[in-house]
Scaffold this motif. Structure first.
Motif, short mmCIF file in Angstrom:
data_model
loop_
_atom_site.label_atom_id
_atom_site.label_comp_id
_atom_site.label_asym_id
_atom_site.label_seq_id
_atom_site.Cartn_x
_atom_site.Cartn_y
_atom_site.Cartn_z
N PHE A 1 0.83 -1.20 0.00
CA PHE A 1 0.00 0.00 0.00
C PHE A 1 0.86 1.26 0.00
O PHE A 1 0.59 2.22 -0.72
N SER A 2 1.93 1.25 0.82
CA SER A 2 2.79 2.43 0.93
C SER A 2 3.54 2.70 -0.36
O SER A 2 3.69 3.85 -0.77
N VAL A 3 4.04 1.63 -1.01
CA VAL A 3 4.73 1.81 -2.29
C VAL A 3 3.76 2.38 -3.32
O VAL A 3 4.10 3.30 -4.09
N ALA A 4 2.54 1.85 -3.32
CA ALA A 4 1.54 2.35 -4.25
C ALA A 4 1.23 3.82 -3.99
O ALA A 4 1.08 4.62 -4.92
N MET A 5 1.14 4.18 -2.71
CA MET A 5 0.87 5.58 -2.36
C MET A 5 2.03 6.49 -2.76
O MET A 5 1.83 7.65 -3.12
N MET A 6 3.26 5.97 -2.68
CA MET A 6 4.40 6.76 -3.14
C MET A 6 4.32 7.01 -4.64
O MET A 6 4.64 8.10 -5.12
N VAL A 7 3.89 5.98 -5.38
CA VAL A 7 3.73 6.14 -6.83
C VAL A 7 2.63 7.16 -7.14
O VAL A 7 2.78 8.01 -8.02
N VAL A 8 1.52 7.06 -6.40
CA VAL A 8 0.43 8.02 -6.59
C VAL A 8 0.88 9.42 -6.16
O VAL A 8 0.54 10.41 -6.81
N GLN A 9 1.66 9.49 -5.07
CA GLN A 9 2.18 10.79 -4.64
C GLN A 9 3.06 11.41 -5.71
O GLN A 9 3.06 12.62 -5.92
N SER A 10 3.82 10.55 -6.40
CA SER A 10 4.64 11.04 -7.51
C SER A 10 3.76 11.63 -8.61
O SER A 10 4.10 12.66 -9.21
N LEU A 11 2.62 10.97 -8.87
CA LEU A 11 1.67 11.50 -9.85
C LEU A 11 1.13 12.86 -9.40
O LEU A 11 1.03 13.80 -10.20
N ILE A 12 0.80 12.96 -8.11
CA ILE A 12 0.30 14.23 -7.57
C ILE A 12 1.36 15.32 -7.66
O ILE A 12 1.08 16.45 -8.08
#
Length: 475
Positions: free
Chosen positions: A261-272
């Protein structure tokens, strides 16, 4: 007075969830936990509010939120330890196995100490590369790194509070952890206000770790008073390979889930961060903080169902699981249906606590409306997943999380944003696609969880009750 003192002692006593009407036992456990989770959520919320309303503005607010995925990733291992410990504690408490209960809690203390040392050393070394990998905006980098470094250096309070409160919950005592959280949340607020003007983001990080150390100490004090249920001594603290393997077998799937979940959120944070808009980064922080409160009943009922299932499996009362889960699910759904409209109605006020920027408040409320239906769906996911974990099946929730978060949410977010860009949608609409992807995965997650729960494969994982029965029969 004697009756009052007796009532107070009963309130703070461990709860046996193997007796009585299931929904009453679940409610007695879940609602104090709900208030406790609310108090714990105040840690990150107050940090964000104090920074956002200070002279540091929404850039400071964005810096605090930007640090979140990195913290969650490096704490993933500990989440596994805590989850595995809570399951074993609830099952051994249900079986009234004092020796194994003592060894479980003692081993958790020992392995948590080792984990603290590792994170305190490794954490600060990795924060810079991780922030860079997420594409952190230059104006947010230094504050985000300071917040992360201080958090990891002082991580022991967070670790030990969660392991001790997890043990208390496994014993059925959600009241003590609640009381301690209320005290330390007040401490955190006072320290935030004292330190933010002079130290900024670093000040709120220091305030949080001090408050968490206080809460950990209070939980340990409470556990040490329960000598009639277990003992913490040199023998129980000695690491046992089989015990650690049991904790790992039950807990690592949750730890892996958290890491995924955290890795996925980091990827989404990169998108943001790729929108190069500090206001949108701050918007995401505000929405996730308010979202945290909307999710609290779901998480609380999920934790309550884990303890309920664990104790009843340990006591070989498998017959109570079906009725208990049905009643717990009804309570969770009703709570979500009542709370979600209240959160939306009070949303502008809640967003206004973080900032005075009207544009930012309007942007954040637009994202909240997108997510609204998802809170009801998450009630289903959390309750059914809690039952499966408590019964010993931690793998199924892990795979569901992997599929919805990694295989669906991350690609979907990028695809929807790309489509919005290609059709010439305005920037705000492109940004909203990030939250649309989250809603879709919540709905799919609830559907998948419901299907797998009904298929009943998780019932085959009730091995802990069988092992306990065999151990007792050979004594």
């Amino acid at each position: 007075m004697a009756k009052l003192m007796k009532a107070i002692r009963e309130l703070f006593a461990p709860k046996d969830m193997c007796q009585g009407t299931p929904w009453k036992r679940i409610a007695e456990f879940a609602f104090p936990m709900l208030i406790g989770n609310f108090a714990q959520q105040l840690y990150s919320t107050v940090d964000a509010i104090v920074v956002g309303k200070s002279k540091w503005g929404y850039n400071g607010l964005a810096a605090v939120g930007n640090a979140g995925p990195v913290i969650n990733l490096l704490l993933a291992l500990f989440v596994g330890i805590s989850t595995g410990a809570g399951i074993l504690v609830s099952q051994y408490f249900g079986a009234r196995d004092k020796e194994k209960l003592s060894k479980t809690i003692g081993n958790c203390i020992s392995v948590t100490t080792v984990a603290c040392v590792i994170i305190m050393i490794v954490g600060p070394l990795l924060t810079g590369p991780m922030l860079t990998a997420m594409g952190t905006l230059p104006e947010l980098y230094e504050d985000s790194k300071a917040y992360l470094d201080i958090t990891f250096i002082g991580i022991s309070g967070f670790f030990f509070y969660n392991i001790f409160s997890g043990a208390l919950r496994g014993l059925g005592d959600s009241i003590s952890a609640l009381l301690f959280l209320l005290v330390t949340s007040a401490t955190n607020i006072v320290l935030d206000l004292l330190l933010v003007d002079s130290m900024g983001v670093a000040g709120v990080a220091i305030a949080t770790i001090i408050a968490q150390l206080v809460s950990a100490a209070l939980c340990l004090w409470k556990l040490l008073k329960m000598r009639d249920l277990f003992t913490i001594d040199k023998a129980s603290l000695k690491m046992d390979k089989k015990m650690l393997a049991d904790i790992g077998k039950l807990g690592l799937p949750s730890g892996i889930t958290q890491a995924i979940f955290s890795v996925a959120m980091m990827v989404v944070q990169s998108l943001i961060n790729g929108f190069e808009d500090a206001m949108f980064v701050a918007c995401n922080v505000m929405v996730m903080r308010v979202d945290g409160y909307a999710m609290l009943p779901n998480f609380s009922f999920g934790q309550a169902m884990g303890t309920f299932a664990g104790q009843n499996v340990g006591a070989k009362r498998i017959d109570r699981l079906a009725s208990g889960n049905r009643q717990g699910l009804i309570m969770a759904l009703v709570t979500a249906l009542v709370l979600t409209p209240l959160v939306l109605l009070g949303g502008p006020f809640l967003m206004g606590l973080f900032t005075d920027e009207e544009v930012l408040i309007d942007m954040s409320m637009g994202m909240m409306y997108i997510l609204a239906v998802g809170y009801v769906a998450m009630a289903v996911t959390q309750v059914l997943s809690g039952t499966m974990r408590g019964a010993g099946d931690t793998m199924t929730p892990m795979w569901i999380s992997f599929v919805t978060t990694v295989l669906l949410r991350v690609p979907l977010a990028y695809v929807l944003v790309a489509i919005a860009k290609n059709i010439g949608a305005e920037k705000l609409m492109q940004e909203r696609m990030v939250f649309v992807s989250l809603l879709i995965t919540w709905l799919l997650g609830a559907a998948i969880t419901g299907i797998l729960y009904l298929r009943g494969g998780w019932k085959k994982k009730q091995v802990r009750a069988i092992e306990i029965e065999l151990q007792q029969s050979t004594k």
